[in-house]
Design a protein around this motif. Structure first.
Motif, short mmCIF file in Angstrom:
data_model
loop_
_atom_site.label_atom_id
_atom_site.label_comp_id
_atom_site.label_asym_id
_atom_site.label_seq_id
_atom_site.Cartn_x
_atom_site.Cartn_y
_atom_site.Cartn_z
N VAL B 63 0.88 -1.12 -0.01
CA VAL B 63 0.14 0.03 -0.01
C VAL B 63 0.85 1.24 0.03
O VAL B 63 0.58 2.20 -0.72
CB VAL B 63 -1.14 -0.11 1.34
N LYS B 69 -4.17 -0.84 -3.57
CA LYS B 69 -4.95 0.07 -2.68
C LYS B 69 -5.27 -0.43 -1.45
O LYS B 69 -5.29 -1.69 -1.18
CB LYS B 69 -6.24 0.29 -3.56
N LEU B 70 -5.60 0.41 -0.44
CA LEU B 70 -5.57 0.22 0.86
C LEU B 70 -7.01 -0.65 1.06
O LEU B 70 -6.80 -2.04 1.69
CB LEU B 70 -6.02 1.25 1.80
N GLU B 103 2.22 7.85 7.17
CA GLU B 103 1.46 9.10 7.57
C GLU B 103 0.16 8.88 6.56
O GLU B 103 -1.09 9.05 7.08
CB GLU B 103 2.12 10.29 7.23
N ARG B 104 0.52 8.74 5.23
CA ARG B 104 -0.61 8.64 4.18
C ARG B 104 -1.58 7.43 4.56
O ARG B 104 -2.93 7.65 4.72
CB ARG B 104 -0.29 8.33 2.87
N VAL B 105 -1.01 6.25 4.80
CA VAL B 105 -1.93 5.08 5.38
C VAL B 105 -2.80 5.33 6.59
O VAL B 105 -3.98 5.26 6.55
CB VAL B 105 -1.08 3.85 5.45
N ALA B 107 -3.64 8.33 7.71
CA ALA B 107 -4.61 9.42 7.57
C ALA B 107 -5.83 8.56 6.82
O ALA B 107 -7.00 8.87 7.08
CB ALA B 107 -4.22 10.55 6.75
N GLU B 108 -5.40 7.68 5.87
CA GLU B 108 -6.74 7.07 5.13
C GLU B 108 -7.37 6.26 6.14
O GLU B 108 -8.72 5.95 6.20
CB GLU B 108 -6.10 6.11 4.04
N LEU B 109 -6.80 5.45 6.90
CA LEU B 109 -7.49 4.49 7.98
C LEU B 109 -8.26 5.27 8.83
O LEU B 109 -9.40 4.83 9.13
CB LEU B 109 -6.16 3.55 8.70
N ARG B 110 -7.80 6.42 9.33
CA ARG B 110 -8.45 7.32 10.24
C ARG B 110 -10.06 7.62 9.63
O ARG B 110 -10.96 7.68 10.49
CB ARG B 110 -7.84 8.63 10.61
N LYS B 111 -10.20 7.61 8.39
CA LYS B 111 -11.58 8.21 7.83
C LYS B 111 -12.34 6.98 7.90
O LYS B 111 -13.78 7.19 7.80
CB LYS B 111 -11.26 8.50 6.26
N HIS B 112 -11.86 5.58 7.93
CA HIS B 112 -12.77 4.47 7.93
C HIS B 112 -13.22 3.67 9.07
O HIS B 112 -13.84 3.11 9.07
CB HIS B 112 -12.11 3.60 6.79
#
Lengths: 87, 271
Positions: B63, B69-70, B103-105, B107-112
């Motif tokens: 990822v 993709k995540l 950091e990117r991963v 941030a994306e996990l925080r959204k879901h």
């Protein structure tokens, strides 16, 4: 206290606790200073070198941790000839 | 709001992966969407403890490097549909974890997700510092044993210095999880007591997990302790710890201390 405890030898947990307390008090105080001695050595060497010529190998900086105080020992061997230049 | 939790210890073999799986499952059992993330690149094991080792296709490094993709890398648990796993890579070298990528991963996990539980590798190297980097809370797994306590102290220092929160002048909430605790040996004076460890590390306690065969049994089966047998002593300890993590007030019990008269006599003579 059970009868079995009465005959058993000294327990070890209090020793563990004490050793940890002493060790961690030192380690916490020296966080980020693991290379403090090396830094001090270099800077002391630089100051000395301004005035007298010294052999790098003849400068010893050591630190010893005691229970209450830590002592810094600086041992510099200055050759007799080197002093002449400083004047 | 999503909370990032790092499960860390410094020392290896104290129960980080077991605790990550158990706490992750316990939080998911509360119907909160949870992902457990393995940061131990090169030596992944969370997949095995979770029983998902045969379902790994893509991993965290894939990822980060943009090969997947995540959602492709996330593995949904077969027992709980609120529980997910993001595995670590087994083959690549650990330098493939980059600060920007992590950091990117995150941030994306925080959204879901509601909870992001990061399983830190042992040590204080890159993997461990990246695992704690974005944490809001830290669970410090400690055994009642001198080397584990010392390493935990070191990790607490790092949490106060090397995390994003620390750099912003905020604090990472730290919690002590005491594992492999044996109340009988502690009572006998052969093991550090709960209070000894608490006094030395001076961070709040989130749970006491007893030394138990049920932990090995659960990992043999590939199930988090709280899912393998939710009424076992370690499962109860983890379920309570998860409730405390979620902010509930739960009275602390020391597992195995409620012994009757006969238990005291025979318990002491044994071992």
């Amino acid at each position: 206290m059970s009868i079995f405890r009465f005959f058993s030898k000294q327990t070890s947990a209090p020793t563990a606790r004490e050793r940890l307390q002493v060790l961690l008090a030192h380690e916490r105080a020296s966080v980020g200073q693991s290379d403090l001695v090396a830094v001090l050595r270099e800077e002391i060497l630089a100051v000395i070198a301004k005035h007298v010529q010294v052999d790098r190998d003849k400068v010893n900086v050591t630190m010893e941790r005691g229970e209450h105080v830590t002592t810094l020992e600086v041992d510099i061997e200055i050759p007799i000839k080197a002093g002449v230049r400083a004047a | 709001m999503a909370k990032v939790v790092v499960v860390t210890s410094g020392k290896g073999g104290v129960g980080k992966t077991t605790s990550t799986a158990a706490l992750g499952a316990a939080l998911a059992q509360r119907n909160e969407k949870t992902v457990v993330v393995d940061f131990d690149v090169g030596l992944r094991n969370l997949d095995l403890v979770m029983g998902a080792e045969r379902r790994v296709v893509y991993d965290l490094v894939n990822v980060i490097q943009g090969d997947a993709k995540l959602p492709q890398a996330l593995i949904r648990d077969k027992r709980l549909d609120t529980l997910f796993l993001l595995p670590a890579s087994q083959t690549r070298d650990k330098d493939s974890l980059t600060p920007e990528g992590v950091e990117r991963v995150m941030a994306e996990l925080r959204k879901h997700f509601d909870w992001i539980i990061c399983d830190s590798p042992a040590g204080i190297e890159r993997g461990a510092t990246l695992a704690m980097r974005h944490a809001d809370l830290a669970v410090i797994v400690t055994n009642p044993e001198v080397s584990s306590v010392r390493d935990s102290d070191r990790i607490i220092g790092l949490l106060d210095a090397k995390t994003e929160r620390a750099e912003r002048g905020e604090r990472v909430e730290k919690h002590l999880l005491l594992t492999r605790y044996d109340a009988v040996r502690a009572e006998r004076g052969d093991m550090l007591k709960v209070d000894d460890v608490l006094e030395i590390l001076s961070i709040p306690l989130i749970g006491i997990v007893p030394e138990s065969m049920d932990v090995l049994k659960a990992s043999n089966l590939g199930a988090p302790v709280t899912l393998a047998d939710s009424r076992s002593a370690p499962a109860l300890a983890y379920l309570d710890a998860a409730r405390r993590l979620a902010g509930e007030t739960v009275p602390m019990t020391i597992p195995g201390e409620k012994r009757g008269f006969l238990g005291k006599i025979f318990g002491r003579r044994a071992a």
